[in-house]
Every structure is written in C-alpha cells, then in structure tokens.
Scaffold this motif. Structure first.
Motif, PDB file in Angstrom:
ATOM      1  N   ARG A 179       0.722  -1.103  -0.152  1.00  0.00           N
ATOM      2  CA  ARG A 179      -0.116  -0.466  -0.049  1.00  0.00           C
ATOM      3  C   ARG A 179       0.651   1.359  -0.361  1.00  0.00           C
ATOM      4  O   ARG A 179       0.666   2.243  -1.042  1.00  0.00           O
ATOM      5  CB  ARG A 179      -0.901  -0.508   0.981  1.00  0.00           C
ATOM      6  CG  ARG A 179      -1.615  -0.552   0.871  1.00  0.00           C
ATOM      7  CD  ARG A 179      -2.726  -1.041   2.614  1.00  0.00           C
ATOM      8  NE  ARG A 179      -2.751  -0.675   3.677  1.00  0.00           N
ATOM      9  CZ  ARG A 179      -2.540  -1.344   4.596  1.00  0.00           C
ATOM     10  NH1 ARG A 179      -3.342  -2.280   4.372  1.00  0.00           N
ATOM     11  NH2 ARG A 179      -2.324  -0.209   5.907  1.00  0.00           N
ATOM     12  N   ALA A 180       1.752   1.607   1.343  1.00  0.00           N
ATOM     13  CA  ALA A 180       2.736   2.321   1.484  1.00  0.00           C
ATOM     14  C   ALA A 180       3.402   2.891  -0.611  1.00  0.00           C
ATOM     15  O   ALA A 180       3.359   3.586  -0.663  1.00  0.00           O
ATOM     16  CB  ALA A 180       3.092   2.040   2.163  1.00  0.00           C
ATOM     17  N   TRP A 181       3.800   1.565  -1.488  1.00  0.00           N
ATOM     18  CA  TRP A 181       4.258   1.776  -2.422  1.00  0.00           C
ATOM     19  C   TRP A 181       3.543   1.860  -3.280  1.00  0.00           C
ATOM     20  O   TRP A 181       4.236   2.949  -4.013  1.00  0.00           O
ATOM     21  CB  TRP A 181       5.795   0.524  -2.430  1.00  0.00           C
ATOM     22  CG  TRP A 181       6.099   0.361  -4.076  1.00  0.00           C
ATOM     23  CD1 TRP A 181       7.536   0.976  -3.487  1.00  0.00           C
ATOM     24  CD2 TRP A 181       6.066  -0.063  -4.930  1.00  0.00           C
ATOM     25  NE1 TRP A 181       8.212   0.853  -5.277  1.00  0.00           N
ATOM     26  CE2 TRP A 181       6.684   0.286  -6.045  1.00  0.00           C
ATOM     27  CE3 TRP A 181       4.905  -0.062  -5.864  1.00  0.00           C
ATOM     28  CZ2 TRP A 181       7.234   0.354  -7.558  1.00  0.00           C
ATOM     29  CZ3 TRP A 181       4.557   0.009  -6.782  1.00  0.00           C
ATOM     30  CH2 TRP A 181       5.699   0.430  -7.945  1.00  0.00           C
ATOM     31  N   LEU A 182       2.058   1.622  -3.455  1.00  0.00           N
ATOM     32  CA  LEU A 182       2.142   2.111  -4.911  1.00  0.00           C
ATOM     33  C   LEU A 182       1.356   3.616  -4.093  1.00  0.00           C
ATOM     34  O   LEU A 182       1.241   4.454  -5.219  1.00  0.00           O
ATOM     35  CB  LEU A 182      -0.024   0.463  -4.256  1.00  0.00           C
ATOM     36  CG  LEU A 182       0.557  -0.416  -5.186  1.00  0.00           C
ATOM     37  CD1 LEU A 182      -0.938  -1.362  -4.481  1.00  0.00           C
ATOM     38  CD2 LEU A 182       0.998  -0.212  -6.379  1.00  0.00           C
ATOM     39  N   LEU A 183       1.062   4.178  -3.315  1.00  0.00           N
ATOM     40  CA  LEU A 183       0.711   5.587  -3.536  1.00  0.00           C
ATOM     41  C   LEU A 183       1.378   6.385  -3.629  1.00  0.00           C
ATOM     42  O   LEU A 183       1.713   7.061  -3.957  1.00  0.00           O
ATOM     43  CB  LEU A 183      -0.080   5.284  -1.468  1.00  0.00           C
ATOM     44  CG  LEU A 183       0.161   7.127  -0.880  1.00  0.00           C
ATOM     45  CD1 LEU A 183      -1.373   7.489  -2.019  1.00  0.00           C
ATOM     46  CD2 LEU A 183      -0.298   7.064   0.947  1.00  0.00           C
ATOM     47  N   ALA A 184       2.981   6.310  -2.715  1.00  0.00           N
ATOM     48  CA  ALA A 184       4.503   6.488  -3.579  1.00  0.00           C
ATOM     49  C   ALA A 184       4.515   6.809  -4.731  1.00  0.00           C
ATOM     50  O   ALA A 184       4.475   7.617  -5.575  1.00  0.00           O
ATOM     51  CB  ALA A 184       5.434   6.168  -2.579  1.00  0.00           C
ATOM     52  N   GLU A 185       4.339   5.576  -5.648  1.00  0.00           N
ATOM     53  CA  GLU A 185       3.832   5.529  -7.047  1.00  0.00           C
ATOM     54  C   GLU A 185       3.316   5.735  -7.301  1.00  0.00           C
ATOM     55  O   GLU A 185       2.932   6.551  -8.465  1.00  0.00           O
ATOM     56  CB  GLU A 185       3.765   3.722  -7.242  1.00  0.00           C
ATOM     57  CG  GLU A 185       4.567   3.499  -8.593  1.00  0.00           C
ATOM     58  CD  GLU A 185       6.136   3.624  -9.349  1.00  0.00           C
ATOM     59  OE1 GLU A 185       6.124   3.723 -10.023  1.00  0.00           O
ATOM     60  OE2 GLU A 185       6.712   4.313  -8.291  1.00  0.00           O
ATOM     61  N   LEU A 186       2.018   5.711  -7.323  1.00  0.00           N
ATOM     62  CA  LEU A 186       0.338   7.096  -8.336  1.00  0.00           C
ATOM     63  C   LEU A 186       0.786   7.943  -7.874  1.00  0.00           C
ATOM     64  O   LEU A 186      -0.089   8.690  -8.456  1.00  0.00           O
ATOM     65  CB  LEU A 186      -0.543   6.222  -7.631  1.00  0.00           C
ATOM     66  CG  LEU A 186      -1.419   4.866  -8.031  1.00  0.00           C
ATOM     67  CD1 LEU A 186      -2.082   4.133  -7.581  1.00  0.00           C
ATOM     68  CD2 LEU A 186      -1.085   4.455  -9.535  1.00  0.00           C
ATOM     69  N   ARG A 187       1.401   8.489  -6.684  1.00  0.00           N
ATOM     70  CA  ARG A 187       1.436   9.717  -6.913  1.00  0.00           C
ATOM     71  C   ARG A 187       2.345  10.439  -7.991  1.00  0.00           C
ATOM     72  O   ARG A 187       2.388  12.045  -7.760  1.00  0.00           O
ATOM     73  CB  ARG A 187       1.631  10.623  -4.984  1.00  0.00           C
ATOM     74  CG  ARG A 187       0.000  10.347  -4.002  1.00  0.00           C
ATOM     75  CD  ARG A 187       0.441  10.647  -3.060  1.00  0.00           C
ATOM     76  NE  ARG A 187      -0.773  10.697  -1.809  1.00  0.00           N
ATOM     77  CZ  ARG A 187      -0.637  10.940  -0.804  1.00  0.00           C
ATOM     78  NH1 ARG A 187       0.268  11.354   0.028  1.00  0.00           N
ATOM     79  NH2 ARG A 187      -1.992  10.604  -0.015  1.00  0.00           N
ATOM     80  N   GLY A 188       3.462   9.642  -7.788  1.00  0.00           N
ATOM     81  CA  GLY A 188       3.771   9.998  -9.020  1.00  0.00           C
ATOM     82  C   GLY A 188       5.733  10.645  -8.283  1.00  0.00           C
ATOM     83  O   GLY A 188       6.776  11.816  -8.780  1.00  0.00           O
TER      84      GLY A 188
END
Length: 188
Positions: A179-188
């Motif tokens: 979840r943390a990784w995806l949040l960072a990735e999707l926020r760019g």
C-alpha cells in the motif's frame, strides 16, 4: 474444517485440470455468486460512463478460462484468486481498447478505497494502477499478488495467506508495504 462444497470444488478443479470441460461448467455454476461479487467489486471502482457489467465481466472471465484449458488450481481460494486476476486483465484490456491509454481522452477510473491506499487518494486510472502493480511485481512478486488477492479478489488476510502459502503476519506486512509503495508510485 473443510466443507463438502470445498471438497466438491477441489474435485472439480482436478477434473478440469485433467481436461474435463464439463467440470469447469459445474465449478463455475457453484462459484458463480462469488465471481459476480468479485466482478462487482472490480466494477464499483470504475469511472462514470463505463458500460461493462458484472455479469458480462464474469462471463468473459469464464470464456477465457475455457479457452485456456485446465489451469492448475489447488482449491477454491486459488480458483477465486485466478478469476480475480483474469477479471483485472479483462478490464485493463478493455481500457486499452477504448483508447484511454495516456492520450488525454477520458480515463477509466477506479476508486482506491481507504483499505488500499488512504483517504487522500480518491481515484486513479486503471492503467496507472496496472502499471504500478506490474512495477511492484518486478520488485516483489509476492507483494503484488497480495494486492491482487486482497484488493481485486476480496480475499481475507487468512485466505490470502493460504493462497500464497505464507503466514497471516507475512500477508499483513506485505499488505502494509505494498500500500505504501503503491501510494508513492501513483502520486508520482
């Protein structure tokens, strides 16, 4: 304790793997309500104006399974996880066919609920999420599978642990990290 239904599903999976197409028909009939729930979960995250319906998505997933032939699944949880993954692929392919891929057109959006990311993330296009999950899989395949099983498949922590043959604590850690990784990735 394993229920009679779960034993029946396991037997049908074994027969399907041995090439018995009728076993897949019986299997899908037995798990169809669960597959519709998964389809509705996938589709609840789509943007306005999307015309794919849960029955159509479930049926298309079934057709892909028929065309694929006997695929190795050990039990109901594995089969449900496989169906969820197939549905995700169908939706990504649908978004690509509709020309949503990074061309400034309308983007097929899925809402990422608080259970996946945070309340700060209101929506992300399905292609961006697919790319992010593919990126996560290159770094850590298991964490990517945890997201697929929990978010897309709606599996519990225990079912996810069973499907991946790991402990519930491992799933919890992977879920938090993913979840943390995806949040960072999707926020760019």
């Amino acid at each position: 304790m394993i229920s009679q239904t779960d034993r029946d599903i396991t037997r049908m999976l074994a027969a399907w793997q041995d090439g018995d197409r009728a076993a897949l028909d019986r299997l899908v009939e037995l798990v169809y309500p669960a597959l519709r729930r998964i389809a509705r979960r996938h589709l609840a995250r789509r943007g306005a104006g999307e015309s794919v319906e849960s029955g159509a998505l479930t049926n298309e997933a079934y057709l892909k399974l028929v065309r694929a032939g006997g695929i190795h699944c050990e039990n109901r949880v594995h089969f449900i996880a496989l169906c969820s993954q197939v549905m995700r692929r169908i939706l990504v392919d649908h978004a690509r066919r509709r020309g949503f891929a990074k061309r400034g057109g309308n983007v097929l959006c899925v809402t990422l609920d608080e259970a996946l990311l945070t309340a700060q993330a209101r929506g992300v296009d399905v292609l961006a999420l697919d790319e992010a999950l593919d990126g996560l899989a290159k770094i850590d395949e298991r964490k990517s599978r945890v997201v697929e099983l929990r978010y897309f498949g709606g599996l519990s922590l225990e079912e996810t642990a069973q499907a991946l043959a790991v402990s519930v604590d491992t799933v919890k850690r992977d879920w938090r990290m993913a979840r943390a990784w995806l949040l960072a990735e999707l926020r760019g």
